[in-house]
Motif scaffolding. Structure first.
Motif, PDB file in Angstrom:
ATOM      1  N   LEU A 182       2.284   5.222 -10.997  1.00  0.00           N
ATOM      2  CA  LEU A 182       0.999   4.996 -10.330  1.00  0.00           C
ATOM      3  C   LEU A 182       1.237   4.591  -8.879  1.00  0.00           C
ATOM      4  O   LEU A 182       2.223   3.925  -8.565  1.00  0.00           O
ATOM      5  CB  LEU A 182       0.207   3.905 -11.041  1.00  0.00           C
ATOM      6  N   THR A 183       0.309   4.975  -8.006  1.00  0.00           N
ATOM      7  CA  THR A 183       0.397   4.611  -6.593  1.00  0.00           C
ATOM      8  C   THR A 183      -0.554   3.457  -6.310  1.00  0.00           C
ATOM      9  O   THR A 183      -1.754   3.524  -6.633  1.00  0.00           O
ATOM     10  CB  THR A 183       0.037   5.805  -5.694  1.00  0.00           C
ATOM     11  N   ALA A 184      -0.044   2.396  -5.727  1.00  0.00           N
ATOM     12  CA  ALA A 184      -0.856   1.233  -5.380  1.00  0.00           C
ATOM     13  C   ALA A 184      -1.598   1.489  -4.077  1.00  0.00           C
ATOM     14  O   ALA A 184      -1.002   1.909  -3.081  1.00  0.00           O
ATOM     15  CB  ALA A 184       0.028  -0.005  -5.246  1.00  0.00           C
ATOM     16  N   LEU A 201      -5.886  -4.352  -5.498  1.00  0.00           N
ATOM     17  CA  LEU A 201      -5.225  -3.060  -5.593  1.00  0.00           C
ATOM     18  C   LEU A 201      -6.051  -2.126  -6.465  1.00  0.00           C
ATOM     19  O   LEU A 201      -6.545  -2.524  -7.527  1.00  0.00           O
ATOM     20  CB  LEU A 201      -3.843  -3.184  -6.236  1.00  0.00           C
ATOM     21  N   CYS A 202      -6.228  -0.896  -6.025  1.00  0.00           N
ATOM     22  CA  CYS A 202      -6.579   0.197  -6.916  1.00  0.00           C
ATOM     23  C   CYS A 202      -5.274   0.914  -7.252  1.00  0.00           C
ATOM     24  O   CYS A 202      -4.327   0.900  -6.462  1.00  0.00           O
ATOM     25  CB  CYS A 202      -7.558   1.165  -6.262  1.00  0.00           C
ATOM     26  N   ASP A 240       0.828  -1.195   0.000  1.00  0.00           N
ATOM     27  CA  ASP A 240       0.000   0.000   0.000  1.00  0.00           C
ATOM     28  C   ASP A 240       0.871   1.257   0.000  1.00  0.00           C
ATOM     29  O   ASP A 240       1.806   1.387   0.795  1.00  0.00           O
ATOM     30  CB  ASP A 240      -0.906  -0.003   1.238  1.00  0.00           C
ATOM     31  N   GLY A 241       0.568   2.163  -0.937  1.00  0.00           N
ATOM     32  CA  GLY A 241       1.309   3.414  -1.022  1.00  0.00           C
ATOM     33  C   GLY A 241       2.542   3.365  -1.896  1.00  0.00           C
ATOM     34  O   GLY A 241       3.154   4.411  -2.182  1.00  0.00           O
ATOM     35  N   GLN A 242       2.929   2.195  -2.343  1.00  0.00           N
ATOM     36  CA  GLN A 242       4.122   2.061  -3.175  1.00  0.00           C
ATOM     37  C   GLN A 242       3.822   2.517  -4.602  1.00  0.00           C
ATOM     38  O   GLN A 242       2.728   2.305  -5.122  1.00  0.00           O
ATOM     39  CB  GLN A 242       4.585   0.609  -3.178  1.00  0.00           C
ATOM     40  N   ARG A 243       4.795   3.134  -5.247  1.00  0.00           N
ATOM     41  CA  ARG A 243       4.622   3.622  -6.606  1.00  0.00           C
ATOM     42  C   ARG A 243       5.345   2.725  -7.600  1.00  0.00           C
ATOM     43  O   ARG A 243       6.440   2.223  -7.321  1.00  0.00           O
ATOM     44  CB  ARG A 243       5.142   5.056  -6.735  1.00  0.00           C
ATOM     45  N   VAL A 244       4.682   2.547  -8.755  1.00  0.00           N
ATOM     46  CA  VAL A 244       5.297   1.801  -9.850  1.00  0.00           C
ATOM     47  C   VAL A 244       4.761   2.387 -11.156  1.00  0.00           C
ATOM     48  O   VAL A 244       3.571   2.643 -11.295  1.00  0.00           O
ATOM     49  CB  VAL A 244       5.002   0.288  -9.746  1.00  0.00           C
TER      50      VAL A 244
END
Length: 263
Positions: free
Chosen positions: A115-117, A128-129, A108-112
């Motif tokens: 986009l932020t998960a 995941l959104c 949660d909150g990680q970016r890839v």
């Protein structure tokens, strides 16, 4: 064949798996980001034409494949797509399926890929959104504009689902692009509506068993009144999810398969 542009830098391709639970089919999104284009939910493994459409429209700067959750209509084609184009697959860090080994795990909150998960369990434990900084949210199956999500225990969790609806309301994103069905503009009032319906249904369940202790199947039949067997089965799973939430809150109890009001 080309996809449909549904937002700035976002093209949607719809898999040919229509149904009562999938609407016209699974939405695959190709998202242009400064870090490179990403593919969200490549769809079911069985739809070869859909996979070819993705490959035909894939930009040169493709950077990765993102999966919203472990249901096969969303991730099935991911391993085949990875083999074809050698792109990494990213899934939730609690992705429970062993169908393939992901290349990256998202918390949660990680970016890839820009986009932020957002870990939004409820419909699925690993759901995941994926949020873009301009207010576009890829909402997967957590929120869809054409129907409410099925919450089917044990992997589905009604308490978590409701908590995450509250979270999305607080975020105030401006556009949802769901896993099935059309785009949802000005989504917050609709999410409030979904939440209100869940609270109403929970109250109906409590009222029912306060006078008539009963099985989950009978409660679903009485409250939902669905004649279609598939829809009736989904309704029962939602009722079970509500009952398990209420049980965790010490408002109901299960005695030999019969649910009783606690009070």
């Amino acid at each position: 064949m080309k996809g449909l542009k549904v937002a700035d830098g976002v093209t949607r391709f719809v898999a040919n798996n229509p149904g009562k639970m999938t609407y016209h089919g699974t939405n695959t999104y190709m998202v242009e980001m400064s870090e490179g284009s990403v593919i969200i939910d490549p769809g079911p493994a069985e739809d070869a034409a859909h996979l070819q459409m993705i490959l035909h429209n894939l930009p040169d700067n493709a950077a990765g494949i993102l999966v919203t959750h472990h249901h096969s209509d969303h991730f099935g084609a991911a391993p085949v797509l990875r083999e074809a184009i050698n792109l990494p697959i990213y899934v939730s860090s609690v992705f429970p399926d062993d169908a393939f080994e992901a290349d990256g795990l998202l918390n949660d909150g990680q970016r890839v890929g820009g986009l932020t998960a957002l870990h939004t369990p409820g419909h699925a434990s690993d759901h995941l959104c994926l949020a873009r900084s301009d207010g576009v949210l890829f909402s997967g199956d957590h929120v869809m504009s054409w129907n409410s999500s099925i919450i089917s225990p044990p992997d589905g969790d009604m308490r978590a689902y409701i908590n995450e609806l509250h979270r999305l309301i607080e975020r105030c994103d401006k556009l949802y692009l769901p896993g099935h069905g059309p785009a949802l503009y000005e989504p917050v009032p609709y999410v409030r509506h979904l939440l209100k319906n869940r609270v109403r249904r929970e109250a109906e369940i409590l009222d029912y068993i306060a006078t008539t202790p009963d099985t989950a199947s009978n409660i679903a039949t009485a409250l939902y009144r669905k004649s279609d067997p598939m829809i009736a089965k989904a309704a029962k799973r939602n009722v079970v999810a509500h009952l398990e939430k209420l049980s965790a809150e010490n408002l109901v109890k299960n005695v030999n398969g019969v649910w009783h009001h606690v009070g």
